[in-house]
Design a protein around this motif. Structure first.
Motif: not given
Length: 420
Positions: A208-228
């Motif tokens: 992604a870096r080599a292609l100038g494409s921004e990477a959005f990574v689960l656990g770093r840039d966005f996340s979730y919290r299980r409720l049920a």
């Protein structure tokens, strides 16, 4: 070619050419159609597990937001028409016939090329989406990524769900080589959303870096919290949504839904708009057959298309909620899978294992699997016999699980429909 059945015979007849990796042939087909893939806006979804579910979540949310949405997935469970949909409606039989006939006529004079089934169906899908004037198409990778027929697209957003061991005979035996193939769908300047981790993530981010494409990574840039079960809080790139409910079973689907939500956030940057209410509605309404699908209540019959180790682990995590209940496994698998490792992982969780085979050329002979769990395995040579045996052996309070391949699940669904 005068009927839908004749069109299917022609298309499935192309399977004799097997898998021919590379983009030259599909590009040739698309050129004969006027390059419809260049006229549609698309989201490209790859990865090892969950790409079909992410495709379903995205399509449902976009449709709930008022957009006309194309969806291309593979394989199908019951009907070829499942592969190509607009706003959830499958392509009609007469449209399959018309498009197959058209493309066949356009390429008949070129006998020096070999077109595979997937080349042809991918070209048909893109032409269909263009004719239907979809606002956006959500396109699932068939196999791998870099050399997959769908990789002619330049999408708005790319998704790589995760990277695990699968199709090692084609993609390589190391996780880094598999990741390189998966990351081959990243295009210059196009953002990529991923749930990959470890060495695979390093490969994806490097490309992604080599292609100038921004990477959005689960656990770093966005996340979730299980409720049920089927409920979670989403913490995104630019928005938080609490108490999200989804229509698919299993905690791994919360993971997949989070990837889809991040993708929708990035689509908003490209001019698409979606209210929180519509996103919630789309996630809640999402259905995806053959993935932890309940096919019967007494005994409880669950069908899941897990066909690699990652899928098997997700299935077992879900089945842990039935601890204490007797379980019967119906298992049919293809030769190019890690079938012994899959069965070893499964066997401790089941009291009886019915080994069988789907009607697929690459299916493993069930007798070859008996040695993995000889003390609790029985063999039924066809899936119909296997289902009858499993249901005969199961009491009303037991759990019957059908897994190993989407081909197994699709055939089982057809048989169960006949029974009902």
């Amino acid at each position: 070619m005068r009927s839908y059945d004749e069109a299917l015979s022609y298309l499935f007849g192309l399977e004799r050419f097997g898998m021919v990796f590379g983009l030259q042939n599909v590009e040739f087909l698309l050129d004969r159609l006027g390059n419809p893939h260049e006229k549609i806006r698309a989201i490209h979804v790859g990865g090892t597990n969950g790409k079909g579910s992410v495709t379903a979540f995205l399509s449902s949310m976009l449709q709930a937001s008022g957009l006309k949405v194309g969806m291309y997935t593979s394989p199908h469970l019951l009907s070829f028409r499942e592969r190509i949909r607009v706003d959830g409606e499958m392509i009609r039989e007469e449209e399959v016939l018309e498009l197959t006939r058209l493309l066949k006529e356009r390429v008949e004079g070129d006998r020096g090329r070999v077109f595979t089934f997937f080349d042809f169906t991918t070209a048909l899908a893109f032409e269909y989406f263009w004719r239907k004037r979809v606002d956006v198409a959500v396109v699932e990778v068939g196999l791998g990524g870099r050399l997959d027929s769908t990789n002619v697209l330049t999408p708005i957003v790319t998704v790589i769900t995760n990277v695990d061991y699968d199709h090692m005979d084609v993609l390589g035996k190391e996780i880094t080589s598999i990741a390189r193939e998966k990351a081959g769908i990243i295009k210059r300047g196009v953002p990529v959303v991923t749930g990959a981790d470890g060495e695979a993530l390093e490969v994806i981010e490097g490309i992604a870096r080599a292609l100038g494409s921004e990477a959005f990574v689960l656990g770093r840039d966005f996340s979730y919290r299980r409720l049920a079960d089927r409920t979670f809080d989403y913490y995104g790139v630019g928005r938080t949504i609490e108490g999200v409910e989804i229509g698919l079973e299993g905690d791994h689907q919360i993971f997949n839904a989070s990837l889809a939500l991040c993708t929708l956030e990035l689509l908003e940057r490209a001019g698409f708009s979606a209210s929180e209410e519509r996103l919630r509605e789309g996630l809640r309404r999402t259905r995806w057959e053959g993935r932890l699908e309940t096919m019967r209540e007494r005994p409880l019959v669950i069908a899941d298309g897990a066909h690699n180790m990652g899928g098997i682990r997700s299935l077992l995590r879900y089945l842990s909620r039935f601890e204490g209940r007797r379980k019967v496994l119906v298992f049919g698998v293809l030769r190019d899978k890690e079938y012994e490792a899959m069965l070893k992982e499964l066997k401790e969780s089941f009291d009886l294992i019915v080994l069988t085979r789907p009607k697929a050329e690459r299916a493993v002979e069930p007798s070859l699997l008996v040695g993995v769990a000889p003390e609790k395995s029985i063999v039924e040579e066809d899936l119909g016999s296997a289902l009858r045996r499993a249901l005969r052996e199961a009491k009303d309070e037991d759990v019957v699980v059908i897994t190993g391949s989407l081909y197994t699940v699709g055939e089982a669904k057809a048989l169960m429909d006949e029974r009902s």
